[in-house]
Motif scaffolding. Structure first.
Motif, PDB file in Angstrom:
ATOM      1  N   GLU A  69     -13.596   7.991  -4.721  1.00  0.00           N
ATOM      2  CA  GLU A  69     -13.335   8.469  -3.368  1.00  0.00           C
ATOM      3  C   GLU A  69     -14.111   9.764  -3.133  1.00  0.00           C
ATOM      4  OE1 GLU A  69      -9.403  10.556  -2.681  1.00  0.00           O
ATOM      5  OE2 GLU A  69      -8.773   9.111  -4.203  1.00  0.00           O
ATOM      6  N   SER A  70     -15.141   9.975  -3.966  1.00  0.00           N
ATOM      7  CA  SER A  70     -15.979  11.174  -3.856  1.00  0.00           C
ATOM      8  C   SER A  70     -17.420  10.773  -3.560  1.00  0.00           C
ATOM      9  CB  SER A  70     -15.915  11.985  -5.157  1.00  0.00           C
ATOM     10  OG  SER A  70     -14.595  12.125  -5.618  1.00  0.00           O
ATOM     11  N   GLY A  71     -17.599   9.864  -2.628  1.00  0.00           N
ATOM     12  CA  GLY A  71     -18.918   9.294  -2.345  1.00  0.00           C
ATOM     13  C   GLY A  71     -19.958  10.343  -1.976  1.00  0.00           C
ATOM     14  N   ILE A  72     -21.226  10.013  -2.262  1.00  0.00           N
ATOM     15  CA  ILE A  72     -22.313  10.951  -1.978  1.00  0.00           C
ATOM     16  C   ILE A  72     -23.285  10.398  -0.931  1.00  0.00           C
ATOM     17  CG2 ILE A  72     -22.207  12.173  -4.184  1.00  0.00           C
ATOM     18  CD1 ILE A  72     -24.480  10.323  -5.164  1.00  0.00           C
ATOM     19  N   ASP A  73     -23.044   9.177  -0.460  1.00  0.00           N
ATOM     20  CA  ASP A  73     -23.935   8.562   0.528  1.00  0.00           C
ATOM     21  C   ASP A  73     -23.157   7.425   1.201  1.00  0.00           C
ATOM     22  OD1 ASP A  73     -27.327   8.223   0.796  1.00  0.00           O
ATOM     23  OD2 ASP A  73     -26.070   6.581   1.509  1.00  0.00           O
ATOM     24  N   PHE A  74     -23.364   7.245   2.508  1.00  0.00           N
ATOM     25  CA  PHE A  74     -22.649   6.175   3.208  1.00  0.00           C
ATOM     26  C   PHE A  74     -23.209   4.791   2.888  1.00  0.00           C
ATOM     27  CE2 PHE A  74     -21.595   9.598   6.370  1.00  0.00           C
ATOM     28  CZ  PHE A  74     -20.242   9.595   6.100  1.00  0.00           C
ATOM     29  N   GLY A  75     -24.496   4.726   2.521  1.00  0.00           N
ATOM     30  CA  GLY A  75     -25.119   3.420   2.312  1.00  0.00           C
ATOM     31  C   GLY A  75     -25.430   3.129   0.856  1.00  0.00           C
ATOM     32  N   LYS A  76     -26.218   4.013   0.254  1.00  0.00           N
ATOM     33  CA  LYS A  76     -26.640   3.816  -1.141  1.00  0.00           C
ATOM     34  C   LYS A  76     -25.461   4.113  -2.063  1.00  0.00           C
ATOM     35  CE  LYS A  76     -29.905   5.990  -4.394  1.00  0.00           C
ATOM     36  NZ  LYS A  76     -30.447   4.811  -5.067  1.00  0.00           N
ATOM     37  N   SER A  77     -25.132   3.162  -2.908  1.00  0.00           N
ATOM     38  CA  SER A  77     -23.992   3.391  -3.801  1.00  0.00           C
ATOM     39  C   SER A  77     -24.415   4.251  -4.983  1.00  0.00           C
ATOM     40  CB  SER A  77     -23.429   2.057  -4.291  1.00  0.00           C
ATOM     41  OG  SER A  77     -23.980   1.703  -5.533  1.00  0.00           O
ATOM     42  N   MET A  78     -23.486   5.058  -5.498  1.00  0.00           N
ATOM     43  CA  MET A  78     -23.827   5.902  -6.645  1.00  0.00           C
ATOM     44  C   MET A  78     -24.023   5.067  -7.908  1.00  0.00           C
ATOM     45  SD  MET A  78     -20.331   7.906  -7.694  1.00  0.00           S
ATOM     46  CE  MET A  78     -19.859   8.459  -6.065  1.00  0.00           C
ATOM     47  N   THR A  79     -23.603   3.805  -7.852  1.00  0.00           N
ATOM     48  CA  THR A  79     -23.769   2.926  -9.007  1.00  0.00           C
ATOM     49  C   THR A  79     -25.241   2.758  -9.382  1.00  0.00           C
ATOM     50  OG1 THR A  79     -21.814   1.765  -8.236  1.00  0.00           O
ATOM     51  CG2 THR A  79     -23.102   0.679  -9.940  1.00  0.00           C
ATOM     52  N   THR A  80     -26.113   2.834  -8.359  1.00  0.00           N
ATOM     53  CA  THR A  80     -27.540   2.657  -8.658  1.00  0.00           C
ATOM     54  C   THR A  80     -28.048   3.799  -9.552  1.00  0.00           C
ATOM     55  OG1 THR A  80     -28.085   3.766  -6.578  1.00  0.00           O
ATOM     56  CG2 THR A  80     -27.998   1.356  -6.556  1.00  0.00           C
ATOM     57  N   TYR A  81     -27.580   5.031  -9.268  1.00  0.00           N
ATOM     58  CA  TYR A  81     -27.949   6.160 -10.132  1.00  0.00           C
ATOM     59  C   TYR A  81     -27.376   5.968 -11.537  1.00  0.00           C
ATOM     60  CZ  TYR A  81     -29.153   9.033  -5.971  1.00  0.00           C
ATOM     61  OH  TYR A  81     -29.719   9.550  -4.836  1.00  0.00           O
ATOM     62  N   VAL A  82     -26.110   5.578 -11.581  1.00  0.00           N
ATOM     63  CA  VAL A  82     -25.426   5.410 -12.875  1.00  0.00           C
ATOM     64  C   VAL A  82     -26.166   4.375 -13.722  1.00  0.00           C
ATOM     65  CG1 VAL A  82     -23.282   4.592 -13.952  1.00  0.00           C
ATOM     66  CG2 VAL A  82     -23.180   6.121 -11.969  1.00  0.00           C
ATOM     67  N   HIS A  83     -26.496   3.255 -13.097  1.00  0.00           N
ATOM     68  CA  HIS A  83     -27.202   2.165 -13.770  1.00  0.00           C
ATOM     69  C   HIS A  83     -28.552   2.662 -14.315  1.00  0.00           C
ATOM     70  CE1 HIS A  83     -30.047  -1.314 -13.497  1.00  0.00           C
ATOM     71  NE2 HIS A  83     -29.061  -1.953 -14.085  1.00  0.00           N
ATOM     72  N   HIS A  84     -29.254   3.457 -13.485  1.00  0.00           N
ATOM     73  CA  HIS A  84     -30.579   3.954 -13.880  1.00  0.00           C
ATOM     74  C   HIS A  84     -30.481   4.873 -15.103  1.00  0.00           C
ATOM     75  CE1 HIS A  84     -34.620   5.603 -13.607  1.00  0.00           C
ATOM     76  NE2 HIS A  84     -34.094   6.810 -13.590  1.00  0.00           N
ATOM     77  N   TYR A  85     -29.580   5.862 -15.021  1.00  0.00           N
ATOM     78  CA  TYR A  85     -29.532   6.852 -16.113  1.00  0.00           C
ATOM     79  C   TYR A  85     -28.898   6.305 -17.383  1.00  0.00           C
ATOM     80  CZ  TYR A  85     -31.572  10.289 -13.068  1.00  0.00           C
ATOM     81  OH  TYR A  85     -32.464  10.956 -12.261  1.00  0.00           O
ATOM     82  N   LEU A  86     -28.241   5.160 -17.276  1.00  0.00           N
ATOM     83  CA  LEU A  86     -27.732   4.521 -18.497  1.00  0.00           C
ATOM     84  C   LEU A  86     -28.759   3.545 -19.076  1.00  0.00           C
ATOM     85  CD1 LEU A  86     -24.015   3.825 -17.451  1.00  0.00           C
ATOM     86  CD2 LEU A  86     -24.829   5.506 -19.129  1.00  0.00           C
ATOM     87  N   GLY A  87     -29.856   3.336 -18.344  1.00  0.00           N
ATOM     88  CA  GLY A  87     -30.930   2.481 -18.845  1.00  0.00           C
ATOM     89  C   GLY A  87     -30.525   1.019 -18.984  1.00  0.00           C
ATOM     90  N   LEU A  88     -29.729   0.526 -18.047  1.00  0.00           N
ATOM     91  CA  LEU A  88     -29.268  -0.864 -18.139  1.00  0.00           C
ATOM     92  C   LEU A  88     -30.284  -1.839 -17.546  1.00  0.00           C
ATOM     93  CD1 LEU A  88     -25.528  -0.224 -17.190  1.00  0.00           C
ATOM     94  CD2 LEU A  88     -26.498  -0.573 -19.474  1.00  0.00           C
ATOM     95  N   GLY A  89     -30.133  -3.103 -17.908  1.00  0.00           N
ATOM     96  CA  GLY A  89     -31.077  -4.127 -17.463  1.00  0.00           C
ATOM     97  C   GLY A  89     -30.941  -4.441 -15.978  1.00  0.00           C
TER      98      GLY A  89
END
Lengths: 90, 410
Positions: free
Chosen positions: B81-101
């Protein structure tokens, strides 16, 4: 100006008062009047819900929890309880 | 088919504030201090945001996986409930910095403090569907309290942190009782975050809605699960814990409603089945969507799991939606859970003075929602940064460039 309560309201108020004294320590019974607000008397949010629950048991009514919101004074609470006790007696 | 949590970890930030001191300095009513049952709360530095908390919670789990298993993470959901953008989900950042497929579904879920449970149940459904046989999901709850309510009675309980879980068909930590779920939701305005810098609501109404959903979601659970009994079925209970005192009150009231239990009996039951869940919650504070899983971590670390134990979980999110479900944790739960290291990390947090805490709150206010270009300026809290984050290999925010957040390892 204080409007005198009818006997049924007075009976409900006494039950609420007794439970309030049980839940909130160091409370002067003379401070508890129909216009009292439970928060001002030192009851936290859990205390307030607990007082209502015990009073519901004593009055043998089941008041839906969400209905209790909006009762700011003891008189408001008495009115809600009174509605349920009269529903039961119909 | 077995489904549930394969591994779980939390990140409780690196700085901490003593709650008694906060009460004294803010001149709050000390009678309420005892009611909170909170000892300390974690405080995020301004260079930490929901993304860094999430990544720092999940990274140890990802690193412990084989490359083969890691490649099978096909779903990442962040509940917040601490969103940082109305459209882009923060999951994309999380996925990137964890180096997932990249064969992976990425999205964010919002339903106040119920967010991570919504995410977990979606992940369980995905695994159970066997649409992609053997695939796993990463579920994270991450939140930070808003800094604008200084001096209110909400401030002492507002924490910062995240809990991450790998969900799959080898649930060595917590095997869910599949289909044993009772849920209850409706529209109510109890607490909310109507603007980026506002966290507000009606604490009385929120408690009432919390209790109402507890009562009704357990009733639905009992309707679906033959023979379910609140007193006999569960060895332990993990509740959403805005503050431990609230859980204690809710537990006492539910027992009273279900069986007319006396306060003394309720207290004994609370000590036996609930208290072990509170060890981390009392140290970190409310971390919103992640809090109920912090309570689960407390049980994994502190409960008697020498044999399989059934745990009843109650999740609640304002607005509102509640869910009661259950699962089983046994001796295997502690194999991967790094309880000792996590407790040591909490003990190692930097203890903030009130001026330092105020300074962090002030510095955090510069990071308004929607900032287009800004570099993180460590100067006002350089000493704190050096003592808490520097050299620890944790993700930190470096700045925002054309709305894009840039992070680096500390």
């Amino acid at each position: 100006m204080n409007v005198p309560m009818d006997p049924e309201s007075q009976r409900i108020l006494e039950i609420v008062k007794a439970n309030l004294l049980e839940v909130v320590f160091d409370l002067n019974p003379d401070d508890i009047v129909p216009e009292s607000n439970m928060t001002d008397l030192g009851a936290n949010s859990i205390d307030r819900v607990e007082v209502v629950m015990y009073a519901s048991e004593a009055l043998q009514v089941n008041v839906p929890t969400v209905e209790l919101h909006g009762a700011s004074t003891l008189a408001d609470l008495v009115e809600i309880f009174k509605r349920h006790t009269s529903d039961r007696s119909r | 088919m077995r489904i549930g949590i394969e591994s779980i970890n939390f990140y409780g930030a690196r700085a901490v504030l003593d709650i008694r001191m906060l009460f004294e300095v803010r001149e709050l009513d000390m009678r309420r201090f005892d009611n909170l049952m909170l000892v300390r709360k974690s405080v995020a530095l301004p260079c930490e945001d929901p993304v860094t908390l999430a990544v720092n919670a999940a990274k140890p789990l990802i690193e412990a996986m084989s490359a083969e298993d890691r490649a099978r993470i096909e779903l990442v959901i962040v509940g917040t409930e601490s969103g940082i953008d109305f459209g882009k989900s923060m999951t994309t950042y999380v996925h990137h910095y964890l180096g997932l497929g990249r064969t992976c579904r990425l999205f964010e879920i919002k339903q106040a403090c119920y967010g991570a449970t919504a995410a977990l149940q979606m992940a369980v459904g995905f695994v159970a569907s066997q649409a992609s046989l053997g695939a796993k999901a990463l579920v994270i709850g991450t939140d930070i309290g808003r800094a604008t309510i200084r001096g209110s009675y909400v401030e002492p309980s507002q924490g910062a942190g995240a809990v991450a879980m790998i969900v799959g068909d080898e649930p060595d930590v917590f095997e869910l009782d599949f289909g044993a779920n009772g849920y209850h939701g409706y529209e109510v305005m109890d607490t909310c975050r109507p603007a980026a810098d506002i966290e507000t609501g009606d604490s009385d109404l929120s408690l009432i809605a919390y209790l109402d959903c507890l009562e009704h979601s357990f009733a639905e659970y009992a309707r679906r699960v033959e023979g379910a009994d609140f007193f006999e079925t569960f060895d332990y209970l993990a509740f959403h814990t805005p503050f431990p005192g609230m859980v204690k009150g809710a537990h006492r009231m539910l027992l009273r409603k279900l069986r007319g239990t006396s306060p003394a009996e309720a207290e004994a039951d609370f000590d036996r089945r609930v208290t072990p869940s509170l060890r981390f919650c009392a140290e970190i504070g409310n971390i919103y969507s992640a809090t109920v899983y912090l309570a689960l971590c407390g049980l994994i670390d502190g409960a008697d799991l020498f044999q399989p134990r059934r745990i009843g979980v109650y999740s609640y999110g304002s607005g509102c939606c509640g869910e009661f479900y259950s699962g089983v944790a046994g001796p295997g739960a502690r194999t991967s859970f790094k309880g000792a290291a996590l407790s040591a990390a909490l003990a190692d947090r930097y203890v903030l003075s009130m001026p330092e805490y105020e300074q962090l709150l002030d510095a955090g206010l510069d990071w308004v929602f929607g900032v287009k270009d800004q570099e993180v300026d460590l100067a006002p809290y350089r000493n704190l940064y050096d003592q808490t984050l520097a050299g620890r290999g944790l993700l930190v925010l470096k700045g925002v460039r054309n709305y894009h957040r840039e992070y680096d390892w500390s």
